[in-house]
Motif scaffolding. Structure first.
Motif, PDB file in Angstrom:
ATOM      1  N   TRP A 187     -70.823  47.706  -5.008  1.00 38.52           N
ATOM      2  CA  TRP A 187     -70.794  47.418  -3.564  1.00 38.52           C
ATOM      3  C   TRP A 187     -69.406  47.678  -2.995  1.00 38.52           C
ATOM      4  CZ3 TRP A 187     -74.771  47.648  -0.752  1.00 38.52           C
ATOM      5  CH2 TRP A 187     -74.838  47.059   0.516  1.00 38.52           C
ATOM      6  N   TRP A 188     -68.373  47.389  -3.787  1.00 37.95           N
ATOM      7  CA  TRP A 188     -67.023  47.731  -3.361  1.00 37.95           C
ATOM      8  C   TRP A 188     -66.848  49.248  -3.313  1.00 37.95           C
ATOM      9  CZ3 TRP A 188     -63.067  46.198  -0.789  1.00 37.95           C
ATOM     10  CH2 TRP A 188     -62.762  44.840  -0.683  1.00 37.95           C
ATOM     11  N   VAL A 189     -67.451  49.963  -4.260  1.00 37.70           N
ATOM     12  CA  VAL A 189     -67.389  51.430  -4.244  1.00 37.70           C
ATOM     13  C   VAL A 189     -67.951  51.966  -2.934  1.00 37.70           C
ATOM     14  CG1 VAL A 189     -68.318  53.538  -5.286  1.00 37.70           C
ATOM     15  CG2 VAL A 189     -67.474  51.699  -6.746  1.00 37.70           C
ATOM     16  N   GLN A 190     -69.100  51.434  -2.524  1.00 41.86           N
ATOM     17  CA  GLN A 190     -69.724  51.907  -1.287  1.00 41.86           C
ATOM     18  C   GLN A 190     -68.908  51.514  -0.061  1.00 41.86           C
ATOM     19  OE1 GLN A 190     -74.301  51.444  -1.497  1.00 41.86           O
ATOM     20  NE2 GLN A 190     -73.537  50.210  -3.190  1.00 41.86           N
ATOM     21  N   ALA A 191     -68.342  50.306  -0.076  1.00 40.81           N
ATOM     22  CA  ALA A 191     -67.496  49.891   1.049  1.00 40.81           C
ATOM     23  C   ALA A 191     -66.299  50.824   1.205  1.00 40.81           C
ATOM     24  CB  ALA A 191     -67.032  48.454   0.850  1.00 40.81           C
ATOM     25  N   ILE A 192     -65.716  51.230   0.087  1.00 41.97           N
ATOM     26  CA  ILE A 192     -64.569  52.136   0.137  1.00 41.97           C
ATOM     27  C   ILE A 192     -65.019  53.541   0.527  1.00 41.97           C
ATOM     28  CG2 ILE A 192     -62.764  53.225  -1.255  1.00 41.97           C
ATOM     29  CD1 ILE A 192     -62.773  50.616  -2.960  1.00 41.97           C
ATOM     30  N   ALA A 193     -66.134  54.001  -0.043  1.00 42.61           N
ATOM     31  CA  ALA A 193     -66.618  55.354   0.245  1.00 42.61           C
ATOM     32  C   ALA A 193     -67.046  55.505   1.701  1.00 42.61           C
ATOM     33  CB  ALA A 193     -67.790  55.700  -0.683  1.00 42.61           C
ATOM     34  N   SER A 194     -67.477  54.417   2.326  1.00 42.93           N
ATOM     35  CA  SER A 194     -67.894  54.500   3.727  1.00 42.93           C
ATOM     36  C   SER A 194     -66.709  54.739   4.653  1.00 42.93           C
ATOM     37  CB  SER A 194     -68.603  53.206   4.143  1.00 42.93           C
ATOM     38  OG  SER A 194     -67.702  52.117   4.212  1.00 42.93           O
ATOM     39  N   GLY A 195     -65.500  54.422   4.178  1.00 38.30           N
ATOM     40  CA  GLY A 195     -64.313  54.652   4.995  1.00 38.30           C
ATOM     41  C   GLY A 195     -64.201  53.740   6.191  1.00 38.30           C
ATOM     42  N   THR A 196     -64.869  52.573   6.156  1.00 34.04           N
ATOM     43  CA  THR A 196     -64.840  51.643   7.288  1.00 34.04           C
ATOM     44  C   THR A 196     -63.552  50.830   7.230  1.00 34.04           C
ATOM     45  OG1 THR A 196     -67.252  51.490   7.128  1.00 34.04           O
ATOM     46  CG2 THR A 196     -66.130  49.871   8.508  1.00 34.04           C
ATOM     47  N   ARG A 197     -62.623  51.135   8.113  1.00 38.45           N
ATOM     48  CA  ARG A 197     -61.331  50.460   8.097  1.00 38.45           C
ATOM     49  C   ARG A 197     -61.453  48.993   8.496  1.00 38.45           C
ATOM     50  NH1 ARG A 197     -58.313  54.530  11.968  1.00 38.45           N
ATOM     51  NH2 ARG A 197     -60.435  54.521  12.828  1.00 38.45           N
ATOM     52  N   GLY A 198     -62.464  48.672   9.323  1.00 41.95           N
ATOM     53  CA  GLY A 198     -62.674  47.289   9.713  1.00 41.95           C
ATOM     54  C   GLY A 198     -63.008  46.390   8.538  1.00 41.95           C
ATOM     55  N   THR A 199     -63.654  46.958   7.524  1.00 43.60           N
ATOM     56  CA  THR A 199     -63.960  46.186   6.317  1.00 43.60           C
ATOM     57  C   THR A 199     -62.682  45.796   5.586  1.00 43.60           C
ATOM     58  OG1 THR A 199     -66.116  47.254   6.051  1.00 43.60           O
ATOM     59  CG2 THR A 199     -65.150  46.228   4.098  1.00 43.60           C
ATOM     60  N   TRP A 200     -61.763  46.757   5.450  1.00 48.34           N
ATOM     61  CA  TRP A 200     -60.483  46.444   4.811  1.00 48.34           C
ATOM     62  C   TRP A 200     -59.734  45.372   5.597  1.00 48.34           C
ATOM     63  CZ3 TRP A 200     -59.155  47.858   0.081  1.00 48.34           C
ATOM     64  CH2 TRP A 200     -59.761  48.980  -0.495  1.00 48.34           C
ATOM     65  N   LEU A 201     -59.729  45.488   6.917  1.00 43.77           N
ATOM     66  CA  LEU A 201     -59.026  44.514   7.749  1.00 43.77           C
ATOM     67  C   LEU A 201     -59.656  43.126   7.605  1.00 43.77           C
ATOM     68  CD1 LEU A 201     -56.956  43.824   9.965  1.00 43.77           C
ATOM     69  CD2 LEU A 201     -58.683  44.505  11.659  1.00 43.77           C
ATOM     70  N   GLY A 202     -60.985  43.064   7.689  1.00 44.17           N
ATOM     71  CA  GLY A 202     -61.665  41.782   7.595  1.00 44.17           C
ATOM     72  C   GLY A 202     -61.475  41.121   6.241  1.00 44.17           C
ATOM     73  N   MET A 203     -61.616  41.891   5.165  1.00 44.77           N
ATOM     74  CA  MET A 203     -61.460  41.323   3.829  1.00 44.77           C
ATOM     75  C   MET A 203     -60.021  40.906   3.561  1.00 44.77           C
ATOM     76  SD  MET A 203     -64.416  41.117   2.504  1.00 44.77           S
ATOM     77  CE  MET A 203     -63.960  40.751   0.806  1.00 44.77           C
ATOM     78  N   ALA A 204     -59.060  41.651   4.115  1.00 51.63           N
ATOM     79  CA  ALA A 204     -57.653  41.283   3.922  1.00 51.63           C
ATOM     80  C   ALA A 204     -57.346  39.955   4.610  1.00 51.63           C
ATOM     81  CB  ALA A 204     -56.745  42.385   4.467  1.00 51.63           C
ATOM     82  N   VAL A 205     -57.811  39.781   5.842  1.00 48.18           N
ATOM     83  CA  VAL A 205     -57.584  38.527   6.559  1.00 48.18           C
ATOM     84  C   VAL A 205     -58.274  37.370   5.844  1.00 48.18           C
ATOM     85  CG1 VAL A 205     -58.055  37.285   8.708  1.00 48.18           C
ATOM     86  CG2 VAL A 205     -57.218  39.643   8.787  1.00 48.18           C
ATOM     87  N   ALA A 206     -59.509  37.592   5.371  1.00 48.14           N
ATOM     88  CA  ALA A 206     -60.224  36.531   4.651  1.00 48.14           C
ATOM     89  C   ALA A 206     -59.507  36.164   3.357  1.00 48.14           C
ATOM     90  CB  ALA A 206     -61.657  36.986   4.351  1.00 48.14           C
TER      91      ALA A 206
END
Length: 491
Positions: free
Chosen positions: A216-235
């Motif tokens: 699931w992390w592979v797909q999150a990274i492959a999707s290139g969604t920068r908002g996911t990185w931002l949200g997970m970093a803040v969390a």
């Protein structure tokens, strides 16, 4: 009363009806991104249809179970009053909007979602909470697992074919845009760490759970969604300051992200190079600091706020001012302020801030008492915080599947928050308030169903024709073509 013996306890006919409605809602929820059960429609419209059905089933549970007669509110009185004021301001804004019927559709979606969240809390407390937790967590795992299988199946077919460049975005299915998948992954990545934090949940499925989490992390990274990185970093930063259990969760996510990054490099770079395949729209192509056109729609939202600061232009009415980019501003606060008004946006910000403060106060209290508290509570707090953070740069409050999961997870979090100390029904509240709440929830569900019946028979053909005639791309809002402006902006 007629009773049914089920799973070691006596279930009344009302309880059985509620249980069946809840299970049917979960089946719809799981199937929406996995199976195209409305093949003539887009994924977005099918998921909006599913959202309406889920809300209707939830309100039906409230009617059958009597939850609208005398139940705890599960929120303190100032928050209840703030929500009531927000609802009234929204109705006033809708009444003065350019197209009141579309504004009302947005309002009933908000109120129906509120009813869905409340019924998640009520149902969680009505039945055994541990079983409800397992069912909800298993539902999230099932969606992620099935989408992971589809991702890997498509990937293997592309690699073995080796006749055309690999388009990374075409590896994803279940959503009209890969960024909508990114919103869902932001909500579910925190939950997938739950079994890894609590060994009692793993059992014989240990390696399967770990595989789903990493993939699931592979797909999150492959999707290139920068908002996911931002949200997970803040969390991760937020929970790291909440105590030892929060730091364990953050460490687990960092390990998952590192493993996913290595696996993503193997799948998206090393192996295609070995096979002589070019990769287009890969995750590296999205590693930039541009706003991707958001500055234009943010400027439009700010201009709308300046022009009508008190009540806004009306719910959904960002889509009433045509622009060539989007039917929503990709920023939750600007969206609410421009459409519902600044006072309403401030009240919403206050309610959300109070909820997060109460959650983190509970987390730090556990830490100070040398207690970890429920691991699931940490995961749910992280999911809500990550999704709200992504909402500052993305349309989290627009996409139906994201809205539905965010509502369910918020209700789930509230239910666990009150798990140790069940609130008593407010003795100061009169019976009429429960009646009014129930009636408004029922009317909201009925209105959404009426919109579905009105729009569905010809919806896809009309929206596709409108886009093709004007040589435009789809701009999702309520439906996949969400522009409600009378005059369409030329490309």
């Amino acid at each position: 009363m007629f009773k049914v013996h089920c799973v070691g306890r006596q279930l009344s006919l009302g309880d059985l009806s509620c249980l069946l409605c809840a299970l049917l809602g979960l089946v719809i929820l799981v199937s929406l991104p996995v199976w195209s059960w409305l093949p003539a429609e887009s994924w977005h419209d099918a998921q909006r249809t599913g959202q309406i059905l889920i809300i209707t089933l939830a309100i039906s549970i409230g009617v059958v179970s009597g939850a609208f007669r005398w139940q705890p509110y599960f929120v303190v009185r100032p928050v209840r009053r703030a929500i009531a004021v927000i609802a009234m301001l929204g109705l006033c804004s809708a009444a003065l909007a350019h197209q009141p019927h579309w504004a009302l559709v947005e309002w009933v979606t908000f109120w129906g979602s509120l009813g869905l969240g409340w019924m998640v809390v009520v149902t969680h407390h009505r039945f055994k909470s541990e079983d409800a937790d397992r069912v909800l967590l298993a539902s999230g795992f099932l969606v992620c697992g099935l989408l992971s299988i589809k991702f890997m199946t498509t990937y293997l077919a592309t690699i073995l074919d080796a006749t055309a460049p690999m388009d990374a975005w075409l590896l994803f299915s279940g959503f009209d845009n890969v960024r909508f998948f990114g919103q869902f992954s932001t909500l579910t990545l925190p939950l997938l760490a739950m079994p890894l934090l609590s060994g009692a949940w793993l059992g014989r499925f240990r390696y399967l759970v770990i595989s789903v989490f990493v993939l699931w992390w592979v797909q999150a990274i492959a999707s290139g969604t920068r908002g996911t990185w931002l949200g997970m970093a803040v969390a991760a930063v937020g929970l790291a300051f909440s105590g030892r259990a929060g730091r364990r969760w953050a460490s687990m996510q960092m390990a998952g992200a590192a493993s996913g990054l290595v696996a993503c490099w193997i799948l998206m770079d090393w192996l295609p190079s070995l096979m002589g395949l070019d990769v287009v729209r890969g995750p590296g192509d999205r590693l930039n600091a541009s706003l991707s056109g958001r500055e234009a729609i943010w400027r439009q939202a700010i201009e709308m706020i300046v022009h009508k600061p008190l009540l806004g232009f009306g719910p959904m009415h960002f889509a009433d001012i045509a622009n060539p980019i989007a039917a929503h501003p990709h920023q939750a606060w600007l969206q609410w302020a421009s459409e519902w008004g600044v006072p309403s946006a401030i009240l919403v910000s206050g309610v959300v801030s109070y909820a997060l403060w109460a959650a983190f106060r509970r987390l730090t209290a556990w830490s100070q008492a040398i207690e970890e508290g429920p691991n699931l509570y940490h995961c749910l707090v992280a999911a809500v915080l990550a999704s709200l953070t992504q909402g500052m740069v993305d349309g989290v409050l627009v996409m139906p599947y994201t809205e539905t999961w965010l509502t369910i997870i918020s209700g789930w979090l509230l239910a666990i928050h009150w798990q140790e100390r069940m609130p008593r029904p407010d003795e100061a509240a009169c019976a009429q308030s429960y009646f009014v709440i129930g009636v408004t929830f029922i009317l909201s569900a009925a209105t959404l169903c009426a919109i579905l019946v009105r729009d569905y028979p010809t919806s896809w053909a009309q929206r596709r024709s409108q886009v093709y005639q004007n040589n435009q791309h789809f701009q999702p809002r309520f439906w996949v073509q969400g522009v409600i402006a009378k005059e369409v902006m030329p490309p």
